[in-house]
Enzyme design. Structure first.
Site, PDB file in Angstrom:
ATOM      1  N   TYR A 282       0.930  -1.009   0.148  1.00 34.14           N
ATOM      2  CA  TYR A 282      -0.149   0.072   0.086  1.00 34.14           C
ATOM      3  C   TYR A 282       0.462   1.798   0.254  1.00 34.14           C
ATOM      4  O   TYR A 282       1.175   2.418   0.439  1.00 34.14           O
ATOM      5  CB  TYR A 282      -0.968   0.183   1.341  1.00 34.14           C
ATOM      6  CG  TYR A 282      -1.659  -1.489   1.648  1.00 34.14           C
ATOM      7  CD1 TYR A 282      -3.143  -1.419   0.375  1.00 34.14           C
ATOM      8  CD2 TYR A 282      -1.812  -2.374   2.532  1.00 34.14           C
ATOM      9  CE1 TYR A 282      -3.523  -3.015   0.147  1.00 34.14           C
ATOM     10  CE2 TYR A 282      -2.161  -3.456   2.730  1.00 34.14           C
ATOM     11  CZ  TYR A 282      -2.859  -3.331   1.240  1.00 34.14           C
ATOM     12  OH  TYR A 282      -3.835  -4.922   1.595  1.00 34.14           O
ATOM     13  N   TYR A 410     -13.290  -7.193   3.825  1.00 33.16           N
ATOM     14  CA  TYR A 410     -11.756  -6.666   3.931  1.00 33.16           C
ATOM     15  C   TYR A 410     -11.669  -8.132   3.946  1.00 33.16           C
ATOM     16  O   TYR A 410     -11.876  -9.157   4.900  1.00 33.16           O
ATOM     17  CB  TYR A 410     -10.863  -5.806   5.083  1.00 33.16           C
ATOM     18  CG  TYR A 410      -9.498  -6.054   4.074  1.00 33.16           C
ATOM     19  CD1 TYR A 410      -9.412  -5.386   3.168  1.00 33.16           C
ATOM     20  CD2 TYR A 410      -9.093  -6.832   4.350  1.00 33.16           C
ATOM     21  CE1 TYR A 410      -8.586  -5.906   1.764  1.00 33.16           C
ATOM     22  CE2 TYR A 410      -7.463  -7.361   3.868  1.00 33.16           C
ATOM     23  CZ  TYR A 410      -7.515  -7.037   2.913  1.00 33.16           C
ATOM     24  OH  TYR A 410      -6.239  -6.841   2.502  1.00 33.16           O
ATOM     25  N   ASP A 511     -15.587 -15.238   7.259  1.00 27.40           N
ATOM     26  CA  ASP A 511     -13.916 -15.279   6.766  1.00 27.40           C
ATOM     27  C   ASP A 511     -13.544 -14.736   8.363  1.00 27.40           C
ATOM     28  O   ASP A 511     -12.997 -13.685   8.885  1.00 27.40           O
ATOM     29  CB  ASP A 511     -14.211 -13.761   5.985  1.00 27.40           C
ATOM     30  CG  ASP A 511     -12.372 -13.315   5.961  1.00 27.40           C
ATOM     31  OD1 ASP A 511     -11.151 -13.647   6.507  1.00 27.40           O
ATOM     32  OD2 ASP A 511     -12.006 -12.458   5.199  1.00 27.40           O
ATOM     33  N   LYS A 540      -3.618 -16.038   9.337  1.00 25.65           N
ATOM     34  CA  LYS A 540      -2.735 -14.778   9.661  1.00 25.65           C
ATOM     35  C   LYS A 540      -2.399 -15.676  11.365  1.00 25.65           C
ATOM     36  O   LYS A 540      -0.898 -16.278  11.462  1.00 25.65           O
ATOM     37  CB  LYS A 540      -4.043 -13.938  10.821  1.00 25.65           C
ATOM     38  CG  LYS A 540      -3.661 -13.020   9.432  1.00 25.65           C
ATOM     39  CD  LYS A 540      -4.817 -11.564   9.907  1.00 25.65           C
ATOM     40  CE  LYS A 540      -5.133 -10.647   8.705  1.00 25.65           C
ATOM     41  NZ  LYS A 540      -3.469 -10.016   8.241  1.00 25.65           N
TER      42      LYS A 540
END
Length: 695
Positions: A282, A410, A511, A540
C-alpha cells in the site's frame, strides 16, 4: 539495548561455554592479555557472577586482573569488572531468586551498555564472559543465549577437549546458529597431560580434527584455536596462552568487532537500498514511504537496528499472538526443518498436515469436516469462493454465480477477494471491468455493545428476496469487520443472516482470518453466535506469526457437491500443506490449548478499554471501542499515517493507523504496563494533533 543520545557504539564480544568449568575464564583472561598487548584498551566483564560475595574484584574478575597484572594500566579502563554478583553458587536464575531478585536479558544488556558508557572514551572492546553454558537460565523464560541475542555481539565458544566434547560443542554451535548470532571463534581448551586413558590422546586428537573441519565447512569466517593447559602462577604462563590467542586478538582488533545493534544509524544504508530495490505494501514506488529498520524481535518487542525497542501494538498485522521468538514455535520450526522442510502435497501426505487438519476441525464450529490448506488469507478466501461456485455447479445451480457481502468488509487483495471487499474503501475503482460484480448490502448497523435491532437485516432480506437465485454464497467477517473499518457488530446479526441464507438456499462463508484463534475473546468469532457456516477461512495467527499459512474448511455436504460425478476441486497451491508451517501451527495450537489466552485477551480488553477511554474527550474522535484484544479509536477524518508512525516510534511503540482509524491489536502476552504505554501514546498523539493531514 537502547543507545542514549550521543552514545558511542558498543564494541563487545561474548565468551560463552559449552557448559560450566570448560575454561571460559582462562580463555577470556588470556584473550584480554593478548588484546592489551596489541594496544587495544580491552576489559573483561562478567555480567553475572554467582557463588561470590559482591566486590569490585570477585570471582572470575580476579583471574582477569591477574592475567594482565604485569602490563601497563590503561587510564579509565580497569582490566576487569563484575556487574551483578550473587552469593549462591548456582544458575543465575536461582542465585538471583535466592536474594529476592529477577534477572532479564534486557536489564542485563542495559547494564552492559551503561557500563560501557562509563568507561574512558578510549575503551576498545568488552570481553563479556557468560555464566555457565549457553542455555543457563536467567529466568523462567530466558537463558544466557537470550542475553547474547539482546546484545548482538559476536560469540567466542569455549569447549573443553574431553570425551563428549563433540556433542557439547556441536549442540552449542547449533544454538548459536539458531539465534542468528555471529561466531567469531571456537576455542578448544586442552586438558592437562598426560591423559589417563590409553586411548585418550587419540580421542582428543580426533575431537580437534573434527571440530576444525566442521568449522571450516559450516563457519568459514570463524577461527579455530587450541588452547593448551598452562601454568598460570605468573606472567609467563599467561603470556604463553595469550600468544596462542594472538590471531584471534588481531582479528578482533582489525574488525573492530562489536554489537551489530551499536552503530548510531545502522539502518540508514539498508533503508536506502530498500528504496532502490523494493516496493512496500500500500505504498508508492516514487513517493517513498518512511521506514524503520527492524533488526530482531522478542516477546512483544520489535528491536530496531539502532537498538531502540518498540512495544508492538500490531502483532505484525494481527498474526504474532504469542509474541516473537517464542521458544516452542522456534523449536517446532527447527525440528521439522531437520526432517522435511517441504514436499509437494499432490499425491503425498505427511504427519504435520494431517495432525493440524484434525486439530483445526476439532477446534472449529461443529459440522465442518474438510480442510483445504492455502498459502495466505487472500488465497484462502479465493478457495472459499471457488468452493461455493463449484458446489453450485455440482448441484446444477449454474445461475448462482454471485456473492452477497456487507459493505465495510475486507477479505484480501487478490481479484476474487477484492470483489467482495467494500466497494468504496476497497480497490474496485482501480480494477473496474476486471472484478466480478457482486451484491452489497448495508453494513451491520447493530453495535456489539447495544441491543440488537432486527431491522439491521432488512437490506440482506431484501436483496436475497430479489436476487437469491443468483447468490452462490454470503461472505462476511463474523462479529468484527477488520481492515475495512474495525467495526464490532452484534452476534444476533449472524444468527439472523444464517436463517436468511438457509431460506434463500445460499451458502454462508465466514472469513475468520483476522478474528480466529482468540482475538475477539472467543476461539473463533462464530462462537459468539453459535453458528456453523458452510465454509470458514482462517489464517494470520494460525502459525503464531512465524510462517504464512491459511486454511479453508467446509462441511461434508459442500465437499460432496463439489465432487459429484467424479469432479475434483480446481485449486492447488505449490506450497499447500507446507510441513514447516503445519508443524509450527500445531505448536501454536498447543500454546492456545493451554487456555492462558482467555485470561490474556480478557486482560487486554480491560486495559485497552480503560487506556483508550480518555480519547473520547477529543472533539475529532468519532468513536472509541474495544473487544477482545482489539482497541479502536475512530476519527472523524482520515489520519496522517506517516506522521503518526514517526510520532509513535519516537515514543517507543509500533502502531500503524490507516484510513480514519488508530487501532491496537497487541500480542496476547503484552503485560498491562505495555498496554498502558500503547494507549498513552495514542492519547498523546491526539493531544499533539499528530494525526491531522496537512491543509
Amino acid at each position: 539495548m537502547t543507545p542514549t543520545e550521543g552514545s558511542r557504539p558498543l564494541r563487545a564480544v561474548f565468551v560463552a561455554g559449552t557448559g560450566t568449568d570448560v575454561g571460559k575464564t582462562v580463555a577470556t583472561a588470556a584473550l584480554l592479555r593478548a588484546l592489551r598487548g596489541l594496544g587495544v584498551a580491552a576489559q573483561a566483564v562478567k555480567p553475572v557472577q554467582t557463588g561470590v560475595a559482591p566486590a569490585t574484584l570477585c570471582g572470575d574478575a580476579i583471574s582477569y586482573a591477574a592475567a594482565v597484572a604485569d602490563l601497563a594500566p590503561v587510564p579509565g579502563v580497569p582490566p576487569a569488572a563484575v556487574l551483578r554478583a550473587f552469593s549462591l553458587p548456582a544458575s543465575p536464575q536461582l542465585a538471583a531468586a535466592r536474594e529476592g531478585g529477577r534477572l532479564t536479558a534486557a536489564d542485563l544488556a542495559s547494564s552492559i551498555g551503561e557500563h560501557w558508557e562509563g568507561l574512558a572514551p578510549g575503551a576498545g572492546l568488552l570481553l563479556l564472559e557468560a555464566a555457565g553454558g549457553l542455555l543457563a537460565p536467567l529466568n523462567a523464560r530466558e537463558g544466557m543465549i537470550d542475553l547474547m541475542a539482546e546484545v548482538q555481539a559476536p560469540v567466542i565458544l569455549v569447549a573443553r577437549n574431553e570425551l563428549g566434547a563433540l556433542n557439547h560443542a556441536l549442540l552449542s554451535l547449533e544454538a548459536v546458529r539458531a539465534r542468528g548470532l555471529e561466531l567469531a571463534a571456537l576455542v578448544l581448551v586442552e586438558p592437562p597431560r598426560p591423559v589417563a586413558e590409553a586411548s585418550g590422546e587419540a580421542v582428543l586428537a580426533e575431537n580437534s580434527r573434527y571440530l576444525a573441519e566442521h568449522l571450516a565447512a559450516h563457519w568459514p569466517q570463524a577461527l579455530f584455536c587450541r588452547l593448551p593447559w598452562g601454568e598460570l602462577s605468573g606472567p609467563a604462563g599467561w603470556q604463553e596462552l595469550a600468544q596462542v590467542l594472538l590471531p584471534l586478538a588481531r582479528a578482533l582488533a582489525e574488525t573492530g568487532s562489536g554489537s551489530r545493534a551499536g552503530d548510531a544509524r545502522p539502518g540508514v544504508d539498508l533503508e536506502a537500498r530498500d528504496h532502490a530495490a523494493l516496493w512496500h505494501p500500500y505504498a508508492s514506488a516514487t513517493l517513498l514511504p518512511p521506514l524503520e529498520t527492524a533488526a530482531r524481535s522478542h516477546d512483544n518487542r520489535i528491536v530496531l537496528a539502532d537498538g531502540r525497542e518498540l512495544i508492538d501494538g500490531m502483532s505484525s498485522w494481527w498474526a504474532a499472538v504469542h509474541g516473537y521468538n517464542h521458544p516452542r514455535l522456534n523449536h517446532a520450526l527447527r525440528a521439522q526443518s531437520a526432517l522435511m522442510p517441504h514436499v509437494m502435497f499432490g499425491g503425498l501426505t505427511h504427519a504435520p498436515a494431517v495432525t493440524l487438519g484434525e486439530r483445526l476441525l476439532a477446534a472449529m464450529p461443529e459440522g465442518l469436516e474438510r480442510i483445504f490448506f492455502a498459502d495466505s488469507g487472500s488465497v484462502a478466501v479465493e478457495v472459499a469462493l471457488k468452493m461455493a461456485l463449484q458446489c453450485r455447479q455440482g448441484r446444477g445451480e449454474r445461475r448462482r454465480t454471485r456473492f452477497l457481502t456487507p459493505r465495510g468488509g475486507y477479505h484480501g487483495d487478490t481479484l476474487g477477494a477484492m470483489s467482495v471487499c467494500d466497494p468504496v474503501t476497497g480497490m474496485h475503482s482501480l480494477f473496474a471491468g476486471m472484478l466480478p460484480q457482486q451484491f452489497f448490502m448495508e453494513r451491520p448497523s447493530c453495535r456489539f455493545d447495544a441491543p440488537f435491532d432486527p431491522a439491521a437485516l432488512d437490506d440482506a432480506r431484501r436483496i436475497l428476496a430479489e436476487h437469491g437465485d443468483e447468490v452462490a454464497a454470503v461472505i462476511l467477517e463474523p462479529v468484527v469487520q477488520g481492515a475495512g473499518g474495525m467495526w464490532f457488530y452484534h452476534p444476533d446479526y449472524l444468527r439472523g443472516l444464517a436463517d436468511l441464507c438457509r431460506r434463500a438456499g445460499a451458502l454462508l462463508i465466514f472469513d475468520e482470518i483476522a478474528t480466529g484463534f482468540g482475538r475477539t475473546g472467543r476461539f473463533f468469532a462464530a462462537e459468539w453466535a453459535g453458528v456453523t457456516p458452510d465454509i470458514l477461512c482462517c489464517g494470520k495467527a494460525l502459525t503464531g506469526g512465524v510462517l504464512t499459512l491459511a486454511a479453508t474448511a467446509c462441511t461434508a455436504e459442500v465437499a460432496e457437491d463439489i465432487c459429484r460425478g467424479g469432479r475434483v476441486f480446481m485449486h492447488g497451491p505449490t506450497f499447500m500443506g507446507n510441513p514447516l508451517a503445519c508443524a509450527v501451527a500445531s505448536a501454536s495450537l498447543d500454546i492456545l490449548e493451554e487456555n492462558r489466552w482467555q485470561a490474556q485477551v480478557a486482560r487486554l480488553e480491560r486495559g485497552l478499554a480503560e487506556g483508550l477511554a480518555p480519547c473520547r474527550n477529543f472533539p475529532d474522535v468519532a468513536d472509541v471501542r474495544a473487544l477482545g484484544a482489539i482497541g479502536v479509536v475512530e476519527m472523524t477524518a482520515p489520519v496522517n499515517g506517516p506522521r503518526l508512525q514517526r510520532f509513535f516510534v519516537e515514543r517507543g511503540v509500533w502502531i500503524r493507523p490507516f484510513g480514519r482509524l488508530i487501532y491496537l491489536m497487541p500480542p496476547y502476552i503484552t503485560p498491562p504496563e505495555d498496554v498502558a504505554r500503547l494507549c498513552a501514546a495514542v492519547v498523546d498523539a491526539l493531544a499533539a494533533d499528530a494525526w491531522r493531514l496537512p491543509d
